[in-house]
Design an enzyme around this catalytic site. Sequence first.
Site, PDB file in Angstrom:
ATOM      1  N   ILE A   1      -2.439  -9.864  -6.045  1.00 32.85           N
ATOM      2  CA  ILE A   1      -1.062  -9.334  -6.067  1.00 32.85           C
ATOM      3  C   ILE A   1      -0.698  -8.893  -7.487  1.00 32.85           C
TER       4      ILE A   1
ATOM      5  N   GLY B   1      -0.892 -17.369  -6.135  1.00 28.28           N
ATOM      6  CA  GLY B   1      -1.512 -17.857  -4.908  1.00 28.28           C
ATOM      7  C   GLY B   1      -0.462 -18.203  -3.856  1.00 28.28           C
ATOM      8  N   ARG B   2      -0.934 -18.527  -2.666  1.00 28.14           N
ATOM      9  CA  ARG B   2      -0.035 -18.770  -1.532  1.00 28.14           C
ATOM     10  C   ARG B   2      -0.377 -20.102  -0.858  1.00 28.14           C
TER      11      ARG B   2
ATOM     12  N   HIS C   1     -23.295  15.382   2.298  1.00 23.84           N
ATOM     13  CA  HIS C   1     -23.158  15.845   0.923  1.00 23.84           C
ATOM     14  C   HIS C   1     -22.079  16.911   0.840  1.00 23.84           C
TER      15      HIS C   1
ATOM     16  N   ASP D   1      -3.786 -17.314   7.775  1.00 24.86           N
ATOM     17  CA  ASP D   1      -3.493 -17.927   6.473  1.00 24.86           C
ATOM     18  C   ASP D   1      -3.173 -19.417   6.563  1.00 24.86           C
TER      19      ASP D   1
ATOM     20  N   ALA E   1      -5.602 -10.249   6.089  1.00 22.39           N
ATOM     21  CA  ALA E   1      -5.092  -9.861   7.405  1.00 22.39           C
ATOM     22  C   ALA E   1      -6.230  -9.677   8.407  1.00 22.39           C
TER      23      ALA E   1
ATOM     24  N   GLY F   1      -4.284 -12.132 -10.222  1.00 24.46           N
ATOM     25  CA  GLY F   1      -5.097 -12.102  -9.008  1.00 24.46           C
ATOM     26  C   GLY F   1      -4.830 -10.796  -8.278  1.00 24.46           C
TER      27      GLY F   1
ATOM     28  N   LYS G   1       0.840  -1.219   0.000  1.00 19.66           N
ATOM     29  CA  LYS G   1       0.000   0.000   0.000  1.00 19.66           C
ATOM     30  C   LYS G   1       0.863   1.253   0.000  1.00 19.66           C
TER      31      LYS G   1
ATOM     32  N   VAL H   1       1.099 -21.173 -19.405  1.00 21.58           N
ATOM     33  CA  VAL H   1       2.522 -20.817 -19.265  1.00 21.58           C
ATOM     34  C   VAL H   1       3.382 -22.060 -19.409  1.00 21.58           C
TER      35      VAL H   1
HETATM   36  P1  FAD Z   1       1.568 -13.969   8.446  1.00 19.65           P
HETATM   37  O1  FAD Z   1       1.333 -12.527   8.318  1.00 19.65           O
HETATM   38  O2  FAD Z   1       2.182 -14.689   7.292  1.00 19.65           O
HETATM   39  O3  FAD Z   1       2.516 -14.135   9.722  1.00 19.65           O
HETATM   40  C1  FAD Z   1       3.058 -15.359  10.096  1.00 19.65           C
HETATM   41  C2  FAD Z   1       4.294 -15.109  10.933  1.00 19.65           C
HETATM   42  O4  FAD Z   1       4.692 -16.339  11.518  1.00 19.65           O
HETATM   43  C3  FAD Z   1       5.496 -14.602  10.149  1.00 19.65           C
HETATM   44  O5  FAD Z   1       6.099 -13.543  10.831  1.00 19.65           O
HETATM   45  C4  FAD Z   1       6.427 -15.806  10.097  1.00 19.65           C
HETATM   46  O6  FAD Z   1       7.811 -15.442  10.061  1.00 19.65           O
HETATM   47  C5  FAD Z   1       6.095 -16.458  11.415  1.00 19.65           C
HETATM   48  N1  FAD Z   1       6.411 -17.895  11.494  1.00 19.65           N
HETATM   49  C6  FAD Z   1       6.091 -18.861  10.613  1.00 19.65           C
HETATM   50  N2  FAD Z   1       6.489 -20.066  11.092  1.00 19.65           N
HETATM   51  C7  FAD Z   1       7.061 -19.825  12.296  1.00 19.65           C
HETATM   52  C8  FAD Z   1       7.625 -20.658  13.281  1.00 19.65           C
HETATM   53  N3  FAD Z   1       7.667 -21.989  13.155  1.00 19.65           N
HETATM   54  N4  FAD Z   1       8.130 -20.070  14.383  1.00 19.65           N
HETATM   55  C9  FAD Z   1       8.088 -18.730  14.560  1.00 19.65           C
HETATM   56  N5  FAD Z   1       7.548 -17.896  13.652  1.00 19.65           N
HETATM   57  C10 FAD Z   1       7.030 -18.445  12.552  1.00 19.65           C
HETATM   58  N6  FAD Z   1      -4.359  -8.904   3.236  1.00 19.65           N
HETATM   59  C11 FAD Z   1      -5.236  -7.922   3.463  1.00 19.65           C
HETATM   60  O7  FAD Z   1      -6.186  -8.114   4.243  1.00 19.65           O
HETATM   61  N7  FAD Z   1      -5.110  -6.686   2.880  1.00 19.65           N
HETATM   62  C12 FAD Z   1      -4.094  -6.415   2.015  1.00 19.65           C
HETATM   63  O8  FAD Z   1      -3.992  -5.307   1.508  1.00 19.65           O
HETATM   64  C13 FAD Z   1      -3.150  -7.434   1.756  1.00 19.65           C
HETATM   65  N8  FAD Z   1      -2.125  -7.210   0.923  1.00 19.65           N
HETATM   66  C14 FAD Z   1      -1.203  -8.199   0.697  1.00 19.65           C
HETATM   67  C15 FAD Z   1      -0.181  -7.954  -0.207  1.00 19.65           C
HETATM   68  C16 FAD Z   1       0.748  -8.939  -0.475  1.00 19.65           C
HETATM   69  C17 FAD Z   1       1.868  -8.661  -1.430  1.00 19.65           C
HETATM   70  C18 FAD Z   1       0.657 -10.202   0.195  1.00 19.65           C
HETATM   71  C19 FAD Z   1       1.667 -11.275  -0.044  1.00 19.65           C
HETATM   72  C20 FAD Z   1      -0.378 -10.454   1.077  1.00 19.65           C
HETATM   73  C21 FAD Z   1      -1.324  -9.458   1.329  1.00 19.65           C
HETATM   74  N9  FAD Z   1      -2.396  -9.679   2.190  1.00 19.65           N
HETATM   75  C22 FAD Z   1      -3.314  -8.691   2.399  1.00 19.65           C
HETATM   76  C23 FAD Z   1      -2.569 -10.961   2.890  1.00 19.65           C
HETATM   77  C24 FAD Z   1      -2.061 -10.848   4.341  1.00 19.65           C
HETATM   78  O9  FAD Z   1      -0.707 -10.439   4.314  1.00 19.65           O
HETATM   79  C25 FAD Z   1      -2.209 -12.178   5.048  1.00 19.65           C
HETATM   80  O10 FAD Z   1      -3.535 -12.633   4.952  1.00 19.65           O
HETATM   81  C26 FAD Z   1      -1.849 -12.029   6.517  1.00 19.65           C
HETATM   82  O11 FAD Z   1      -0.523 -11.577   6.673  1.00 19.65           O
HETATM   83  C27 FAD Z   1      -2.018 -13.360   7.251  1.00 19.65           C
HETATM   84  O12 FAD Z   1      -1.697 -13.177   8.590  1.00 19.65           O
HETATM   85  P2  FAD Z   1      -1.146 -14.389   9.471  1.00 19.65           P
HETATM   86  O13 FAD Z   1      -0.934 -13.821  10.830  1.00 19.65           O
HETATM   87  O14 FAD Z   1      -2.009 -15.563   9.307  1.00 19.65           O
HETATM   88  O15 FAD Z   1       0.268 -14.786   8.828  1.00 19.65           O
HETATM   89  P1  NAI Z   2      -4.686 -14.968  -6.104  1.00 18.57           P
HETATM   90  O1  NAI Z   2      -5.298 -16.249  -5.714  1.00 18.57           O
HETATM   91  O2  NAI Z   2      -5.366 -13.702  -5.776  1.00 18.57           O
HETATM   92  O3  NAI Z   2      -4.455 -14.956  -7.677  1.00 18.57           O
HETATM   93  C1  NAI Z   2      -3.697 -15.925  -8.335  1.00 18.57           C
HETATM   94  C2  NAI Z   2      -4.019 -15.852  -9.818  1.00 18.57           C
HETATM   95  O4  NAI Z   2      -3.063 -16.631 -10.506  1.00 18.57           O
HETATM   96  C3  NAI Z   2      -5.398 -16.412 -10.154  1.00 18.57           C
HETATM   97  O5  NAI Z   2      -6.075 -15.504 -10.988  1.00 18.57           O
HETATM   98  C4  NAI Z   2      -5.076 -17.725 -10.835  1.00 18.57           C
HETATM   99  O6  NAI Z   2      -6.037 -18.091 -11.810  1.00 18.57           O
HETATM  100  C5  NAI Z   2      -3.739 -17.408 -11.480  1.00 18.57           C
HETATM  101  N1  NAI Z   2      -2.899 -18.566 -11.749  1.00 18.57           N
HETATM  102  C6  NAI Z   2      -2.660 -19.621 -10.924  1.00 18.57           C
HETATM  103  N2  NAI Z   2      -1.788 -20.476 -11.507  1.00 18.57           N
HETATM  104  C7  NAI Z   2      -1.470 -19.947 -12.718  1.00 18.57           C
HETATM  105  C8  NAI Z   2      -0.601 -20.357 -13.770  1.00 18.57           C
HETATM  106  N3  NAI Z   2       0.131 -21.475 -13.696  1.00 18.57           N
HETATM  107  N4  NAI Z   2      -0.526 -19.572 -14.872  1.00 18.57           N
HETATM  108  C9  NAI Z   2      -1.232 -18.415 -14.973  1.00 18.57           C
HETATM  109  N5  NAI Z   2      -2.072 -17.990 -13.996  1.00 18.57           N
HETATM  110  C10 NAI Z   2      -2.166 -18.737 -12.882  1.00 18.57           C
HETATM  111  O7  NAI Z   2      -3.195 -15.031  -5.502  1.00 18.57           O
HETATM  112  P2  NAI Z   2      -2.104 -13.907  -5.300  1.00 18.57           P
HETATM  113  O8  NAI Z   2      -2.324 -12.754  -6.191  1.00 18.57           O
HETATM  114  O9  NAI Z   2      -0.808 -14.635  -5.347  1.00 18.57           O
HETATM  115  O10 NAI Z   2      -2.373 -13.432  -3.829  1.00 18.57           O
HETATM  116  C11 NAI Z   2      -2.392 -14.376  -2.774  1.00 18.57           C
HETATM  117  C12 NAI Z   2      -3.357 -13.954  -1.726  1.00 18.57           C
HETATM  118  O11 NAI Z   2      -2.815 -12.892  -0.953  1.00 18.57           O
HETATM  119  C13 NAI Z   2      -4.682 -13.406  -2.243  1.00 18.57           C
HETATM  120  O12 NAI Z   2      -5.564 -14.418  -2.614  1.00 18.57           O
HETATM  121  C14 NAI Z   2      -5.169 -12.663  -1.046  1.00 18.57           C
HETATM  122  O13 NAI Z   2      -5.744 -13.566  -0.159  1.00 18.57           O
HETATM  123  C15 NAI Z   2      -3.882 -12.103  -0.460  1.00 18.57           C
HETATM  124  N6  NAI Z   2      -3.723 -10.712  -0.900  1.00 18.57           N
HETATM  125  C16 NAI Z   2      -4.668  -9.805  -0.520  1.00 18.57           C
HETATM  126  C17 NAI Z   2      -4.582  -8.498  -0.912  1.00 18.57           C
HETATM  127  C18 NAI Z   2      -5.649  -7.559  -0.542  1.00 18.57           C
HETATM  128  O14 NAI Z   2      -6.455  -7.908   0.323  1.00 18.57           O
HETATM  129  N7  NAI Z   2      -5.711  -6.374  -1.117  1.00 18.57           N
HETATM  130  C19 NAI Z   2      -3.452  -8.011  -1.722  1.00 18.57           C
HETATM  131  C20 NAI Z   2      -2.541  -9.061  -2.102  1.00 18.57           C
HETATM  132  C21 NAI Z   2      -2.672 -10.356  -1.679  1.00 18.57           C
END
Ligand code: FAD
Ligand code: NAI
Length: 475
Positions: A194, A281-282, A454, A322, A330, A192, A58, A247
């Site tokens: 990201i 995806g993740r 408004h 997650d 989050a 998706g 962000k 791909v």
């Molecule tokens: P995480 O945030 O992944 O935290 C897990 C923590 O556990 C990490 O610090 C890791 O190091 C630690 N850990 C793992 N295993 C161990 C272990 N064995 N011992 C000790 N520590 C450990 N979500 C939104 O709602 N809004 C957004 O705008 C958004 N943007 C995103 C953008 C990107 C690029 C990405 C990748 C994700 C985004 N997400 C967003 C998704 C969001 O980041 C996750 O849903 C959220 O972080 C999940 O929280 P969590 O606490 O489950 O895990």
């Molecule tokens: P995503 O699930 O949002 O999107 C993955 C995309 O990749 C899908 O459209 C899927 O069809 C495509 N795909 C999968 N395999 C493929 C392949 N082999 N070739 C071509 N396309 C393929 O996953 P993304 O973007 O990696 O994000 C992961 C998660 O992180 C999100 O689902 C979301 O939960 C979280 N996130 C949330 C954000 C937010 O809330 N604003 C911002 C970024 C991430």
Amino acid sequence: MSKQFDVIVIGGGPGGYIAAIRAAQLGQNVACVDEWKNSQGGPALGGTCTNVGCIPSKALLQSSEHYEQASHHFADHGITVKGLSMDVAKMVARKDTVVKQNNDGIQYLFKKNKVSFFHGRGSFVKASADGYEIKVTGATEETIVGRHIIVATGSNARALPGTPFDEELILSNDGALRINAAPKKLGLIGAGVIGLEMGSVWRRLGTDVTILEGLPTLLGVVDEQIAKEAKKAFDKQGLKIELGVNVGEIKTSKKGVTVAYTSAKGETKTLEVDKLIVSIGRSPNTIGLNVEAVGLKLDERGAIVVDADCKTNLPGVWAVGDVVRGPMLAHKAEEEGVAVAERIAGQHGHVNFQTIPWVIYTSPEIAWVGRTEQQLKADGVAYKAGTFPFLANGRARALGDTTGMVKMLADAKTDEILGVHIVGPMASELIAECVMAMEFRASSEDIARICHAHPSLSESTKEAALAVDKRTLNF
Ligand code: FAD
Ligand code: NAI
């Protein structure tokens, strides 16, 4: 003797650190173990969200949006910018500062709430009479014991088979947020959340961006009408998205990355780019947890199996965020963390999975809560729909941002709101009213009768509610 805690949280992301704080507020003796390291090797609390997710993405979206505004939209307001330039390294440094402020903020909150923090990896050793033994390895080396364990270890980016992340040319979200000069050409696999957010950042900064998406439609989970409107806006901006591709081989060289793929029409094509972000995806992260030692059950995706209350198959072991089923967001992780802490304290923690909002922070923003029109049809629910375009909203016109609409779906008989879908300016903020309305099981008439300031974008939500009853005032 090992230190004994009421609750040990493994993972300090939004699920874990919030659970730890809430449990401490409720009088429990709490420890949180997190292994994330900052660039100096010190702790960096906040998980994926703070370090390589929500917050840094962000920050870069905001910086790049400012640049986009100054390059293309200030002129409409009568503002001329001469000699406009950008410094990507400075944007990245600013992003790092924002991340650090958040890391430090969580450390402060731990101190304030008396949560004991252990920097290192936590893994199960065994169940004992006092609870579960957790071994911490890394910066801290210690074994601690917890009566309750909350696993909040998050998720990791999925790599394409045979193409591991090197974070130089083939980037996960981690490397993607560390690019510190605008590449000429950037490729992304996966359109998706990201893909669209990171693609938008670099497109705004002048990079030629191509996203290759495997599915034939964009944003399959989004209401179709909203997804179409968003696609139109992305096309107009020059964000190239190829749908329905397959791909193939990916090769790296000194020059960059070559992606072989088959287009939706069956043509063999190649994409040559300087860097490639893979955002497909993740996967849940249980690496190093040693779940076998205690018999903690995982599903076929590697996620920890939990019930609706986040209880695992083991008594006293919970999992949130997650690393379990449900959307990877989050705020979903946080809500589960709070609810589990409350359940441990004997309260009735609750998460309403039907009202978890989604936001995609592109421009226009996309936000929604509840069911889409397609889901209602599939579920056989009779519904009424009302839409209102931002084009007819005074504040949107004044802002110079009239793309998109608010769409409200309500039950045909009871008028209860079943879903709200927004594409347009500040959709991320507008959705909060709709979440609250759905949480209180409001009808569209309730929103239509509420006085909205408004001129404000929120008047579009009211007008969409009026549109459900076919009586918009301004359209
Ligand atoms: P995480 O945030 O992944 O935290 C897990 C923590 O556990 C990490 O610090 C890791 O190091 C630690 N850990 C793992 N295993 C161990 C272990 N064995 N011992 C000790 N520590 C450990 N979500 C939104 O709602 N809004 C957004 O705008 C958004 N943007 C995103 C953008 C990107 C690029 C990405 C990748 C994700 C985004 N997400 C967003 C998704 C969001 O980041 C996750 O849903 C959220 O972080 C999940 O929280 P969590 O606490 O489950 O895990
Ligand atoms: P995503 O699930 O949002 O999107 C993955 C995309 O990749 C899908 O459209 C899927 O069809 C495509 N795909 C999968 N395999 C493929 C392949 N082999 N070739 C071509 N396309 C393929 O996953 P993304 O973007 O990696 O994000 C992961 C998660 O992180 C999100 O689902 C979301 O939960 C979280 N996130 C949330 C954000 C937010 O809330 N604003 C911002 C970024 C991430």
